[in-house]
Design an enzyme around this catalytic site. Structure first.
Site, PDB file in Angstrom:
ATOM      1  N   ASP A  34      45.417  30.336  47.128  1.00 32.74           N
ATOM      2  CA  ASP A  34      44.112  30.793  47.603  1.00 32.74           C
ATOM      3  C   ASP A  34      42.962  30.058  46.914  1.00 32.74           C
ATOM      4  OD1 ASP A  34      42.384  32.387  49.101  1.00 32.74           O
ATOM      5  OD2 ASP A  34      42.257  33.923  47.546  1.00 32.74           O
ATOM      6  N   ASN A  83      43.943  33.832  59.256  1.00 34.49           N
ATOM      7  CA  ASN A  83      43.416  32.469  59.124  1.00 34.49           C
ATOM      8  C   ASN A  83      43.322  31.775  60.471  1.00 34.49           C
ATOM      9  OD1 ASN A  83      45.317  31.878  56.069  1.00 34.49           O
ATOM     10  ND2 ASN A  83      43.263  32.719  56.310  1.00 34.49           N
ATOM     11  N   ARG A  86      39.987  31.343  62.440  1.00 34.77           N
ATOM     12  CA  ARG A  86      38.928  30.421  62.027  1.00 34.77           C
ATOM     13  C   ARG A  86      38.663  29.387  63.116  1.00 34.77           C
ATOM     14  NH1 ARG A  86      41.170  29.386  55.854  1.00 34.77           N
ATOM     15  NH2 ARG A  86      40.604  31.447  55.014  1.00 34.77           N
ATOM     16  N   ARG A 206      48.586  35.117  42.440  1.00 37.10           N
ATOM     17  CA  ARG A 206      47.487  34.787  43.353  1.00 37.10           C
ATOM     18  C   ARG A 206      46.377  34.108  42.569  1.00 37.10           C
ATOM     19  NH1 ARG A 206      44.660  38.093  48.281  1.00 37.10           N
ATOM     20  NH2 ARG A 206      43.254  36.413  48.888  1.00 37.10           N
ATOM     21  N   GLU A 225      55.948  42.222  39.515  1.00 35.91           N
ATOM     22  CA  GLU A 225      54.850  42.085  38.565  1.00 35.91           C
ATOM     23  C   GLU A 225      53.816  41.156  39.199  1.00 35.91           C
ATOM     24  OE1 GLU A 225      54.790  43.777  35.762  1.00 35.91           O
ATOM     25  OE2 GLU A 225      56.791  44.597  36.042  1.00 35.91           O
TER      26      GLU A 225
END
Length: 257
Positions: A34, A83, A86, A206, A225
């Site tokens: 990202d 996405n 777009r 992320r 986790e």
């Protein structure tokens, strides 16, 4: 030429690797790549495509990082259904970069013994991108590390697809009505997830500073986790990755007990 900064980083990385060796390592890492567009704006790049190219080159480096220590399964999210809303002038350059990546990956797959597959609702993608994904899978059918590239992927969509497949399977076996409903189980649904042949994700990473998963591996992340890293994906460094492994090894995982 080795600069003072790179020399210090190399020392720090060796220290992190020693700490990682003393802990447990994830068997399946999920990563959300990202922050490409924000990186492009922050760096004043002429267009997003330049940022996408940096990011996909980094993904290839990431696959190399995952060899020490060896990570048996990696799932990387590169494109969500949202996405796809777009503008075409933004998506087309990204599709081009993904196709370039898919054309390069077989060389890396042979070097690191990777099997590669592309998961998600691929029917919603352009023909050229689907064709490149199919060629990639055909070129990399087997390997000691399973790499899944999530494209046109959404966690809710994955669960819906798994439920549909399970219901069809049960109906084909002759069950109907209440019998069919009673036969639906967590194990049955798990067997129809896109990543059914690898363990659930132990660690989800992320980048970009966002502290949410946005539906990534919703089913498989029940006991994962999480590591939310405060840099855009094109800026993600090996030292950032090693820190997530070190922190993972320090955590006590109770699996809800």
């Amino acid at each position: 030429m080795l600069t003072r900064t790179s020399f210090l980083y190399s020392i720090y990385e060796r220290r992190l690797l020693r700490e990682i060796a003393r802990g447990s390592n994830p068997q399946h890492i999920g990563v959300i790549l990202d922050g490409h567009r924000r990186f492009a704006r922050a760096e004043g790049l002429p267009d997003y495509q330049a940022s996408y190219r940096v990011g996909m080159a980094l993904f290839e480096e990431f696959l190399a990082w995952a060899q020490e220590p060896k990570i048996p399964a990696i799932t990387a999210w590169v494109l969500s259904p949202q996405n796809l809303n777009r503008p075409d002038e933004e998506l087309a350059p990204y599709f081009e970069v993904l196709i370039e990546l898919f054309e390069r990956l077989p060389v890396l797959a042979e070097k690191y013994d990777l099997s590669v597959r592309v998961i998600g609702r691929l029917d919603e993608l352009p023909d050229a991108l689907k064709s490149a994904a199919k060629k990639l899978e055909d070129a990399c059918p087997a390997g000691s590390t399973r790499v899944s590239i999530a494209m046109g992927y959404g966690g809710r969509e994955e669960i819906v697809d798994a439920a549909r497949e399970l219901v069809v399977e049960l109906a084909d076996s002759g069950l109907s009505g209440q019998e069919l409903a009673d036969a639906i189980s967590a194990e049955g649904l798990s067997s129809h997830m896109y990543t059914a042949d690898v363990p659930d994700a132990d660690l989800l990473i992320r980048t970009s500073g966002e502290s949410r998963l946005s539906g990534f591996l919703m089913w498989q992340s029940a006991y994962s986790e999480f590591a939310f890293v405060d840099v855009f994906w094109p800026e993600f460094r090996r030292v950032d990755y090693l820190r997530t492994l070190r922190d993972f090894g320090r955590r006590e995982r109770r699996y809800g007990q």
